[in-house]
Write a protein that holds these residues in place. Sequence first.
Motif, short mmCIF file in Angstrom:
data_model
loop_
_atom_site.label_atom_id
_atom_site.label_comp_id
_atom_site.label_asym_id
_atom_site.label_seq_id
_atom_site.Cartn_x
_atom_site.Cartn_y
_atom_site.Cartn_z
N LEU A 159 0.77 -1.35 0.13
CA LEU A 159 0.15 -0.04 0.06
C LEU A 159 0.95 1.14 -0.08
O LEU A 159 0.34 2.26 -0.51
CB LEU A 159 -0.95 0.06 1.16
CG LEU A 159 -2.09 -1.00 1.08
CD1 LEU A 159 -2.69 -0.89 2.38
CD2 LEU A 159 -3.13 -0.82 0.02
N LYS A 160 2.06 1.24 0.46
CA LYS A 160 2.90 2.36 0.26
C LYS A 160 2.99 3.28 -0.75
O LYS A 160 2.73 4.46 -0.56
CB LYS A 160 4.46 1.91 0.79
CG LYS A 160 5.25 3.02 1.08
CD LYS A 160 6.63 2.72 1.47
CE LYS A 160 7.20 3.87 2.15
NZ LYS A 160 8.77 4.34 1.30
N SER A 161 3.17 2.78 -1.91
CA SER A 161 3.11 3.41 -3.15
C SER A 161 1.52 4.09 -3.23
O SER A 161 1.53 5.23 -3.89
CB SER A 161 3.69 2.67 -4.25
OG SER A 161 3.09 1.69 -4.70
N ASP A 162 0.78 3.42 -3.30
CA ASP A 162 -0.60 3.82 -3.39
C ASP A 162 -1.04 4.97 -2.59
O ASP A 162 -1.61 5.92 -2.99
CB ASP A 162 -1.65 2.54 -3.39
CG ASP A 162 -1.57 1.75 -4.53
OD1 ASP A 162 -1.09 1.96 -5.50
OD2 ASP A 162 -2.19 0.50 -4.20
N VAL A 163 -0.61 4.91 -1.31
CA VAL A 163 -0.78 5.83 -0.29
C VAL A 163 0.01 7.32 -0.90
O VAL A 163 -0.66 8.32 -1.04
CB VAL A 163 -0.34 5.68 1.23
CG1 VAL A 163 -0.46 6.66 2.04
CG2 VAL A 163 -1.41 4.47 1.68
N GLU A 164 1.11 7.09 -1.23
CA GLU A 164 2.09 8.18 -1.64
C GLU A 164 1.42 8.83 -2.84
O GLU A 164 1.29 10.03 -2.96
CB GLU A 164 3.37 7.77 -1.83
CG GLU A 164 4.09 7.42 -0.34
CD GLU A 164 5.59 6.79 -0.77
OE1 GLU A 164 5.98 6.47 -1.80
OE2 GLU A 164 6.07 6.64 0.23
N THR A 165 0.99 7.91 -3.77
CA THR A 165 0.52 8.42 -4.92
C THR A 165 -0.88 9.37 -4.83
O THR A 165 -1.20 10.45 -5.23
CB THR A 165 0.28 7.47 -5.96
OG1 THR A 165 1.36 6.78 -6.29
CG2 THR A 165 -0.64 7.95 -7.19
N ALA A 166 -1.72 8.84 -3.90
CA ALA A 166 -2.93 9.22 -3.50
C ALA A 166 -2.67 10.79 -2.80
O ALA A 166 -3.49 11.61 -3.11
CB ALA A 166 -3.90 8.66 -2.54
N GLN A 167 -1.76 10.88 -1.89
CA GLN A 167 -1.40 11.85 -1.22
C GLN A 167 -1.14 13.04 -2.22
O GLN A 167 -1.20 14.04 -2.08
CB GLN A 167 -0.36 11.69 -0.30
CG GLN A 167 -1.08 10.85 1.23
CD GLN A 167 0.02 10.77 2.01
OE1 GLN A 167 1.05 10.15 1.71
NE2 GLN A 167 -0.44 11.00 3.21
N GLY A 168 -0.01 12.49 -2.89
CA GLY A 168 0.42 13.55 -4.03
C GLY A 168 -0.67 14.26 -5.07
O GLY A 168 -0.38 15.39 -5.57
N GLN A 169 -1.68 13.30 -5.08
CA GLN A 169 -2.94 13.71 -5.89
C GLN A 169 -3.99 14.79 -5.14
O GLN A 169 -4.78 15.13 -5.60
CB GLN A 169 -3.58 12.70 -6.80
CG GLN A 169 -2.62 12.27 -7.60
CD GLN A 169 -3.23 10.84 -8.31
OE1 GLN A 169 -4.13 10.56 -7.80
NE2 GLN A 169 -2.69 10.51 -9.33
N GLY A 170 -3.54 14.85 -3.81
CA GLY A 170 -4.43 15.60 -2.93
C GLY A 170 -5.58 15.05 -2.27
O GLY A 170 -6.15 15.73 -1.75
#
Length: 136
Positions: free
Chosen positions: A118-129
């Motif tokens: 989940l780490k990269s998915d969480v980081e991607t979602a956060q980067g998209q606001g």
Amino acid sequence: MLARLVVNPAVEEEGRKSLKDYRRASRVVIAAGGADYINRLCMSLCSDQLADENTLPEALAGVDIVVVPVLLGADYKVMETTSAWRNAVPGENDRNFESTRADEVIAFPDGDLWNDYLKSDVETAQGQGFDVLDKG
């Protein structure tokens, strides 16, 4: 890596399974978020809303969907989800709540591999606001 993730189906007789075991028979929906998100998800699947009877678990089972609720802590690490699900607190519009109502379509995450996945998915979602904890 997805196929190696392990879950504990809410129906206790089934025992631990990897997501690979669902590959040909079911579609898996991973619903990760904070405590309030998991509580809302539990209410949507395990209680009647307003004047309607909740038929969502039966509808999901009818199309072979398995939902994996994943509780994330403030540090976005996977926490023990089963007790959060079983101890969910209904709101004023949630009638006839029973946390086992959707057990046939629920499987809980098991093991540390979930954090890596989940780490990269969480980081991607956060980067998209996106607010991952509140909105999933």
